[in-house]
Design a protein around this motif. Sequence first.
Motif, PDB file in Angstrom:
ATOM      1  N   ASP A 109       0.812  -1.225   0.000  1.00  0.00           N
ATOM      2  CA  ASP A 109       0.000   0.000   0.000  1.00  0.00           C
ATOM      3  C   ASP A 109       0.845   1.275   0.000  1.00  0.00           C
ATOM      4  OD1 ASP A 109       0.860  -0.414   2.589  1.00  0.00           O
ATOM      5  OD2 ASP A 109      -1.127  -0.313   3.499  1.00  0.00           O
ATOM      6  N   ALA A 110       2.037   1.246   0.610  1.00  0.00           N
ATOM      7  CA  ALA A 110       2.879   2.445   0.608  1.00  0.00           C
ATOM      8  C   ALA A 110       3.386   2.753  -0.801  1.00  0.00           C
ATOM      9  CB  ALA A 110       4.054   2.264   1.562  1.00  0.00           C
ATOM     10  N   ARG A 156       2.350   5.936  -3.354  1.00  0.00           N
ATOM     11  CA  ARG A 156       3.345   6.753  -4.056  1.00  0.00           C
ATOM     12  C   ARG A 156       3.028   6.843  -5.545  1.00  0.00           C
ATOM     13  NH1 ARG A 156       9.900   5.811  -3.486  1.00  0.00           N
ATOM     14  NH2 ARG A 156      10.567   7.333  -5.052  1.00  0.00           N
TER      15      ARG A 156
END
Length: 352
Positions: free
Chosen positions: A226-227, A231
């Motif tokens: 998810d990070a 981005r």
Amino acid sequence: MPDYDKPPELYDGLRLHQNENTAGCSPRVIAALGKLRPDQISVYPPYSRVVEACARHFRIPSSWLALTNGLDEGILAAAIAYLQRDSGAAAGAAAGRPEGLIAEPCFGMYADCIEAVGGRIVRVAPPADLAFPLDAVLAAITPRTRVIYLTSPGNPTGLLVPAAEVHALARAVPAGLVFVDEAYADFTDTHFLGELRRAPNVVVGRTFAKAYGLAALRIGAVVGDDAVIARLRRSLPPYSINVAAAVALEAALGDQAHLDAYRAQVRASKARVYAVCDRLGLGYWPSEANFVLVRVGARATAIVEALRLRRIFVRDRSSEPGCAGCIRITAGVLAHTEQALAALEDILCAVA
């Protein structure tokens, strides 16, 4: 000069050059599109339903998913996020242009996207058998490497990149991104999607153009931690998926029988291509995708032209690294494959 050479707009004939589903999309897609109301078209589209449907399909949290306008947009978003915004200074990397690494032969859009954002293209040449050159790719990695683009199954080879080799590359670029383009994943049972939790700097790209027959509606997806997806989202427009594509995808995902029927046609078509190639003494690569790369020799360009005159379109790949004398034939609807193979054999016999 762009690296990706967009094929001519050849529509009056049998399209076996762009790996499309020439059987057409699911009837459920047509029904869903027919139910669109004028007020749904006059406002910006909602995405929650289709995102949830797609996340269920991939068996991932919705935060791990970004829908894109074709997979091309996801490929570009990765280049923007990792090659344009991240100069490497924050990670203490060496000065110089950030690098995007590609293993030839591959989809030309990778190089175009790297170049478009100011990155340096690093190309790795293929071995004679066109298998993925892991050692050579690892040797090409530098402190400036930000993105490595892979295709599995590969295009134009149809060969897989083993999961262990993807993990090896991910470990080699801990601050970078490995982008695994799985545009043809629906034609194989071997995917990297299930490995993503063990590889937080790897994302998988998918498209619904090929197996699902939604090429003209332009919708794809990028899946990953998810990070990383957050981005990438910063490089995506807020409404790049149109309402027709969103509605169509939800309907297409709900018709597994239509997908299974087309997959069966693809398997039968590839078997037929292999059999004809064996009989004619032509080299080929067993493919995990919906196409076959066939080595016809020095007459490849002439054969492509002879087929075109019969309104059968295949792709000349003879100018790509490692692909001298090769053409690529979409192996989809069995009747279409039979028609193309009959014409190919006739042409080969005429010039023998």
